[in-house]
Design an enzyme around this catalytic site. Structure first.
Site, PDB file in Angstrom:
ATOM      1  N   GLU A   1       0.843  -1.190   0.000  1.00 39.26           N
ATOM      2  CA  GLU A   1       0.000   0.000   0.000  1.00 39.26           C
ATOM      3  C   GLU A   1       0.887   1.253   0.000  1.00 39.26           C
ATOM      4  O   GLU A   1       1.914   1.284   0.662  1.00 39.26           O
ATOM      5  CB  GLU A   1      -0.886  -0.019   1.243  1.00 39.26           C
ATOM      6  CG  GLU A   1      -1.830   1.163   1.378  1.00 39.26           C
ATOM      7  CD  GLU A   1      -2.628   1.136   2.671  1.00 39.26           C
ATOM      8  OE1 GLU A   1      -3.664   1.815   2.735  1.00 39.26           O
ATOM      9  OE2 GLU A   1      -2.206   0.431   3.625  1.00 39.26           O
TER      10      GLU A   1
ATOM     11  N   LYS B   1      -9.986   2.382  -2.246  1.00 40.20           N
ATOM     12  CA  LYS B   1     -10.192   1.749  -0.945  1.00 40.20           C
ATOM     13  C   LYS B   1     -11.549   2.133  -0.353  1.00 40.20           C
ATOM     14  O   LYS B   1     -11.854   3.309  -0.167  1.00 40.20           O
ATOM     15  CB  LYS B   1      -9.053   2.164  -0.012  1.00 40.20           C
ATOM     16  CG  LYS B   1      -9.058   1.488   1.360  1.00 40.20           C
ATOM     17  CD  LYS B   1      -7.847   1.973   2.151  1.00 40.20           C
ATOM     18  CE  LYS B   1      -7.743   1.326   3.517  1.00 40.20           C
ATOM     19  NZ  LYS B   1      -6.556   1.831   4.251  1.00 40.20           N
TER      20      LYS B   1
ATOM     21  N   CYS C   1      -5.620  -3.066   2.494  1.00 40.45           N
ATOM     22  CA  CYS C   1      -5.359  -3.019   3.926  1.00 40.45           C
ATOM     23  C   CYS C   1      -6.592  -3.248   4.810  1.00 40.45           C
ATOM     24  O   CYS C   1      -7.025  -4.363   5.003  1.00 40.45           O
ATOM     25  CB  CYS C   1      -4.662  -1.699   4.263  1.00 40.45           C
ATOM     26  SG  CYS C   1      -3.721  -1.716   5.814  1.00 40.45           S
TER      27      CYS C   1
END
Length: 259
Positions: free
Chosen positions: A39, A107, A141
């Protein structure tokens, strides 16, 4: 499909240094079909500073990804703090192919605990991309903690998770990666960084699981390393046919979010 997981150190907010270093690492592992980075691989992750940096840097990082994909004749995947067409900041996971074409996923689950919700805008769509016969669900994540969002609807074969996952929560990282593989009967590719920034230490623990929950590639903790896994579609299809768990899955929708 040969998938290389690149567990690397990130020098915080030193984009050019990180890109030079990653170019060198990629040169050491030729011949893969897919290379997965961490990331915010070129800058590091600190939400309160990202908005100031992204406008200047993200296009340079994306251009580097296209160059590397072309040079390696492979896809390359990693997230970037990017600015969208409305000027909004996104934690954007790019999946770039050798011909320069790409898909991206923004995300969905922003990490409010670290202030990400104050700087970034959450994604509005679930993204599955196909490459050389394998369908990948793209995730970043904190998404790992939300199994409903990543539930397989028969539309993917593998999940990619890229992360800056703190060392003090490494057991959670390892456990949930394996859980996602088992419950979705798929491969799971998890790539984390190593080193430290102003806030956290990172131990990496990058790994790939198959649909049986077996570890088929793993990087040593707390050091830079590249590991390669074979995503064997014949094995996966055989297992899904022999033990058709997904056929018995519950049907559901997330209100206000297209699946």
């Amino acid at each position: 499909m040969k998938t290389a997981i690149i567990q690397h150190f990130i020098s915080w907010n030193e984009m050019e240094r990180n890109l030079r270093h990653l170019t060198s690492l990629l040169e050491q592992q030729q011949g893969a079909d897919l290379y997965v980075l961490a990331e915010t691989f070129a800058t590091g992750f600190l939400a309160e500073d990202s908005a100031k940096l992204a406008g200047e840097q993200w296009q340079r990082i994306f251009s580097w990804m296209q160059q590397q994909a072309s040079r390696l004749d492979a896809a390359i995947c990693g997230s970037v703090a990017a600015v969208d067409e409305k000027g909004q900041l996104r934690n954007r996971l790019f999946f770039v192919r050798p011909d320069g074409t790409y898909d991206y996923y923004d995300k969905r689950h922003l990490f409010g605990f670290a202030g990400e919700t104050d700087e970034y805008v959450a994604g509005e769509r679930r993204v599955v991309t196909e490459w050389r016969g394998v369908r990948f669900l793209l995730q970043v994540c904190y998404d790992l903690r939300f199994p409903v969002f990543s539930r397989c609807h028969g539309d993917y074969d593998a999940i990619i998770y890229v992360a800056n996952w703190p060392a003090k929560r490494r057991d959670v990282w390892q456990t949930l990666l394996k859980a996602r593989a088992l419950e979705n009967q798929c491969f799971v590719v998890g790539v984390n960084c190593v080193g430290s920034d102003k806030v956290c230490d990172y131990y990496g623990d990058s790994m790939v699981f198959n649909a049986y929950g077996w570890t088929i590639a793993i990087c040593k903790s707390n050091m830079e390393e590249i590991a390669v896994a074979d995503i064997d579609m014949e094995e996966l299809q055989h297992f899904r046919h022999k033990f058709p768990v997904l056929e018995d899955a519950d049907e559901f929708e997330i209100p206000g979010f297209p699946m």
